[in-house]
Design an enzyme around this catalytic site. Structure first.
Site, short mmCIF file in Angstrom:
data_model
loop_
_atom_site.label_atom_id
_atom_site.label_comp_id
_atom_site.label_asym_id
_atom_site.label_seq_id
_atom_site.Cartn_x
_atom_site.Cartn_y
_atom_site.Cartn_z
NE ARG A 102 -4.47 25.42 5.24
CZ ARG A 102 -4.13 25.68 3.98
NH1 ARG A 102 -4.99 25.48 3.02
NH2 ARG A 102 -2.95 26.17 3.70
CB THR A 136 -8.20 17.91 9.17
OG1 THR A 136 -8.24 19.23 9.74
CG2 THR A 136 -8.03 16.88 10.29
CG ASP A 179 1.13 31.57 4.85
OD1 ASP A 179 0.72 32.69 5.22
OD2 ASP A 179 0.85 30.52 5.45
CG ASP A 190 4.04 32.85 6.86
OD1 ASP A 190 3.68 33.19 7.99
OD2 ASP A 190 4.26 31.67 6.55
#
Length: 209
Positions: free
Chosen positions: A104, A108, A200, A203
């Protein structure tokens, strides 16, 4: 929500709560992701067709049922989707596995494709896309576009936690794709993470937070 299946089984809900806990270790997180994926897989594969065969038991002959040659492919979105593969392969060991690599863009929040490796016969297979989180919906939509470009027979999307925005976007761009999840959260923060979510997923799976 049409074409959205939310799993309310007590075992799945219990494990999702453990998964959300910030104190859950990377080892426990990986185990939970695999376990939840396997439990969800039971319903995700409910529509696999059967055929009747005759076998011989230690006692006598029996007419019984086996899977009728349906070809499946599990396609995780790298890297977090990898954590869901083993649980599903325990249920369907004959399935093929493809990989779609997306990251990602932090400015944006849109996905950027960097890798794609699919089974050669993907056009003959029913595909289950795997990603623990359906947040903005960008990665999910992009992965589905890649699979449609490669003529995948049919596509389902399986995640652990989805945002309402992600569901709406995936439905808007690909209304033919069924979504399976264990929880739906209401909002996204300014960084595009699901709130309250679980952080996340990549992670936490791989200990890189």
């Amino acid at each position: 929500m049409n074409n959205v299946f939310v799993f309310d089984h007590p075992l799945i809900q219990h494990k999702i709560s453990l998964l959300r806990d910030k104190n859950t270790s990377a080892k426990e997180f990986r185990e939970l992701v695999s376990e939840i994926s396997m439990l969800m897989g039971y319903e995700v594969t409910r529509d696999i067709p059967l055929k009747e065969v005759e076998i011989e038991t230690p006692i006598g002959h029996a007419r019984t049922k086996v899977i009728s040659g349906k070809k499946l492919a599990f396609v995780p979105i790298l890297r977090a989707g990898l954590g869901m593969v083993d649980g599903l392969l325990k249920l369907v060991p004959m399935a093929r596995v493809g990989h779609i690599g997306l990251y990602r863009d932090h400015d944006t929040l849109e996905p950027v494709e960097y890798y794609c490796k699919l089974p050669e016969d993907i056009s003959e297979r029913d595909v289950v896309v795997l990603d623990p989180m359906l947040a903005t919906g960008g990665s999910a939509c992009d992965a589905v576009k890649v699979l449609k470009r490669n003529n995948a027979k049919s596509i389902k999307f399986v995640c652990l936690i989805a945002s309402r925005q992600g569901i709406e976007r995936l439905h808007r761009e690909h209304p033919d794709v069924a979504i399976y999840c264990a929880a739906v959260d209401e909002t996204l923060n300014d960084d595009g993470y699901i709130v309250p979510g679980l952080g996340d997923a990549g992670d936490r799976l791989f200990g890189t937070k």
